[in-house]
Write a protein that holds these residues in place. Structure first.
Motif, PDB file in Angstrom:
ATOM      1  N   SER A 289      37.781  53.243  42.142  1.00  8.83           N
ATOM      2  CA  SER A 289      36.998  52.456  41.185  1.00  8.83           C
ATOM      3  C   SER A 289      37.567  51.053  41.063  1.00  8.83           C
ATOM      4  O   SER A 289      38.784  50.855  41.131  1.00  8.83           O
ATOM      5  CB  SER A 289      37.028  53.121  39.804  1.00  8.83           C
ATOM      6  N   ASP A 290      36.659  50.069  40.848  1.00 13.29           N
ATOM      7  CA  ASP A 290      37.058  48.672  40.732  1.00 13.29           C
ATOM      8  C   ASP A 290      36.477  48.062  39.471  1.00 13.29           C
ATOM      9  O   ASP A 290      35.437  48.509  38.961  1.00 13.29           O
ATOM     10  CB  ASP A 290      36.575  47.871  41.942  1.00 13.29           C
ATOM     11  N   ILE A 291      37.116  47.005  38.991  1.00 10.61           N
ATOM     12  CA  ILE A 291      36.686  46.300  37.793  1.00 10.61           C
ATOM     13  C   ILE A 291      36.514  44.819  38.106  1.00 10.61           C
ATOM     14  O   ILE A 291      37.249  44.260  38.920  1.00 10.61           O
ATOM     15  CB  ILE A 291      37.710  46.505  36.648  1.00 10.61           C
ATOM     16  N   TRP A 299      36.927  41.323  42.291  1.00 10.44           N
ATOM     17  CA  TRP A 299      37.078  42.739  41.963  1.00 10.44           C
ATOM     18  C   TRP A 299      38.539  43.171  42.105  1.00 10.44           C
ATOM     19  O   TRP A 299      39.250  42.689  42.990  1.00 10.44           O
ATOM     20  CB  TRP A 299      36.218  43.606  42.879  1.00 10.44           C
ATOM     21  N   GLU A 300      38.961  44.073  41.229  1.00 14.62           N
ATOM     22  CA  GLU A 300      40.322  44.601  41.261  1.00 14.62           C
ATOM     23  C   GLU A 300      40.264  46.124  41.141  1.00 14.62           C
ATOM     24  O   GLU A 300      39.608  46.658  40.240  1.00 14.62           O
ATOM     25  CB  GLU A 300      41.134  44.028  40.095  1.00 14.62           C
ATOM     26  N   ASN A 301      40.931  46.806  42.047  1.00  9.91           N
ATOM     27  CA  ASN A 301      40.962  48.271  42.004  1.00  9.91           C
ATOM     28  C   ASN A 301      41.839  48.751  40.858  1.00  9.91           C
ATOM     29  O   ASN A 301      42.907  48.209  40.609  1.00  9.91           O
ATOM     30  CB  ASN A 301      41.486  48.828  43.326  1.00  9.91           C
ATOM     31  N   PHE A 302      41.374  49.787  40.122  1.00 10.13           N
ATOM     32  CA  PHE A 302      42.197  50.336  39.044  1.00 10.13           C
ATOM     33  C   PHE A 302      42.366  51.846  39.119  1.00 10.13           C
ATOM     34  O   PHE A 302      43.101  52.428  38.330  1.00 10.13           O
ATOM     35  CB  PHE A 302      41.628  49.948  37.671  1.00 10.13           C
ATOM     36  N   SER A 303      41.691  52.498  40.079  1.00  8.01           N
ATOM     37  CA  SER A 303      41.819  53.947  40.191  1.00  8.01           C
ATOM     38  C   SER A 303      41.480  54.403  41.599  1.00  8.01           C
ATOM     39  O   SER A 303      40.575  53.862  42.237  1.00  8.01           O
ATOM     40  CB  SER A 303      40.887  54.644  39.192  1.00  8.01           C
ATOM     41  N   ALA A 304      42.203  55.417  42.078  1.00  6.66           N
ATOM     42  CA  ALA A 304      41.918  56.014  43.381  1.00  6.66           C
ATOM     43  C   ALA A 304      41.046  57.256  43.253  1.00  6.66           C
ATOM     44  O   ALA A 304      40.717  57.897  44.248  1.00  6.66           O
ATOM     45  CB  ALA A 304      43.223  56.379  44.085  1.00  6.66           C
ATOM     46  N   THR A 305      40.663  57.597  42.024  1.00  6.41           N
ATOM     47  CA  THR A 305      39.807  58.756  41.798  1.00  6.41           C
ATOM     48  C   THR A 305      38.378  58.437  42.222  1.00  6.41           C
ATOM     49  O   THR A 305      37.818  57.413  41.835  1.00  6.41           O
ATOM     50  CB  THR A 305      39.808  59.159  40.311  1.00  6.41           C
TER      51      THR A 305
END
Length: 334
Positions: A289-291, A299-305
């Motif tokens: 997931s990215d924000i 965009w910046e990734n915040f989760s590998a789920t």
């Protein structure tokens, strides 16, 4: 040049810090279906739907779930769902038969309200108001299938004008976010041979076509999710056969132009949602997931789920996500 570089570095630092402050709270559900249909109503009420005819609903923020198979149709994949409250919801299947079912008693019973003849395939479902909604289907005989309802989904009819489809152009039933509507326009995004944005003026009843810069050319490439933002529309996608590739996985459409981000989401993304209250965009896909804090330009990734779909609740107070193996997530701040 130095000023622009300073701004970009400052943004990356700030967004990186924000990305560290949000995370998914993973919620256990009683199903193992792939959930591409998602419709949160509030911080406590959320519906989802997906493979094996599955529907499920929580009324306590995910602590407990009601679930079942819609009319025993365990061979169908209900990838689109819209819920009004904890009692009323409507779903559309992806595949054959192309059917729409509705419940008014919290899922205890489901009534078939529409069925299309083969080879129809529904991709996405959206509502402008409690009564007026729209349904997107794959092209038939070179023309896109678009249906509308004026009675909350009890009956459906064809939109007065539907646009032609280019050869090899397709829509994706990946997250029920390839179709959008506001008070002025109906919009859907496509992929395959070309990634296009089709805009329909609800007032003047005409279509406008915008060619997109997202990855395109193969059946697995294109626009998979759309979201309105303050200044335009943000699209996400890429290539679902290359889930970790950042190649042209997003674009921003504004002022009748399409622009690629400075920094792309960190892989193929199937779903997107804009939390207007907090001015942030969330994009999800199988690799994470990215924000974005600047309406899709960085965009910046915040989760590998991995998740398939992401939605803001109707009351604008929470963000939920859904994915494979019955996975549900709720966005929280650390």
């Amino acid at each position: 040049m130095k000023r622009g570089l300073f701004f970009l570095l400052s943004y990356c630092l700030i967004s990186g810090l924000i990305a560290q402050e949000v995370q998914w709270k993973e919620i256990t559900t009683p199903v193992k279906a792939s959930l591409r249909g998602l419709s949160p109503v509030s911080t406590t009420v959320c519906w989802a739907s997906g493979s094996q005819g599955t529907w499920l609903k929580t009324m306590d923020g995910g602590e407990s779930w009601e679930h079942g198979s819609i009319e025993g149709l365990d061979s169908l994949d209900f990838r689109a769902i819209h819920a009004w409250d904890d009692e009323r919801a409507i779903v559309a299947s992806a595949g054959s038969p192309a059917v729409v079912y509705k419940t008014s008693d919290g899922g205890k019973t489901w009534e078939k309200v529409h069925e299309e003849a083969e080879p129809a395939f529904f991709d996405a479902l959206t509502f402008l108001s409690p009564n007026r909604g729209f349904l997107l289907g794959d092209p038939i005989d070179g023309t896109w299938m678009l249906l509308e309802t004026y009675d909350g989904g009890d009956s459906w009819q064809r939109l007065p004008i539907s646009p032609p489809a280019a050869e090899g152009e397709a829509a994706f039933a990946a997250s029920n976010s390839s179709l959008l509507v506001n008070r002025n326009i109906l919009v859907f995004g496509t992929g395959g041979a070309t990634s296009n944005l089709h805009l329909y003026s609800l007032n003047d009843q005409y279509w406008t076509l915008f060619q997109g810069p997202l990855l395109q050319g193969a059946f697995s490439q294109g626009i998979f999710g759309l979201s309105f933002v303050q200044d335009g529309i943000v699209a996400v996608g890429g290539d679902f056969e290359k889930p970790d590739s950042r190649d042209r996985t997003a674009a921003v459409f504004k002022n009748q132009m399409a622009e690629l981000p400075n920094r792309f989401p960190s892989g193929y993304r199937s779903g997107i949602a804009y939390w207007k209250q907090k001015k942030l965009l969330i994009a999800v896909g199988p690799s994470g997931s990215d924000i974005s804090l600047d309406q899709g330009m960085n965009w910046e990734n915040f989760s590998a789920t991995g998740f398939h779909a992401v939605k803001v609740s109707l009351d604008q107070k929470s963000i939920w996500a859904s994915g494979s193996q019955g996975r549900i997530g709720k966005l929280i701040s650390k």
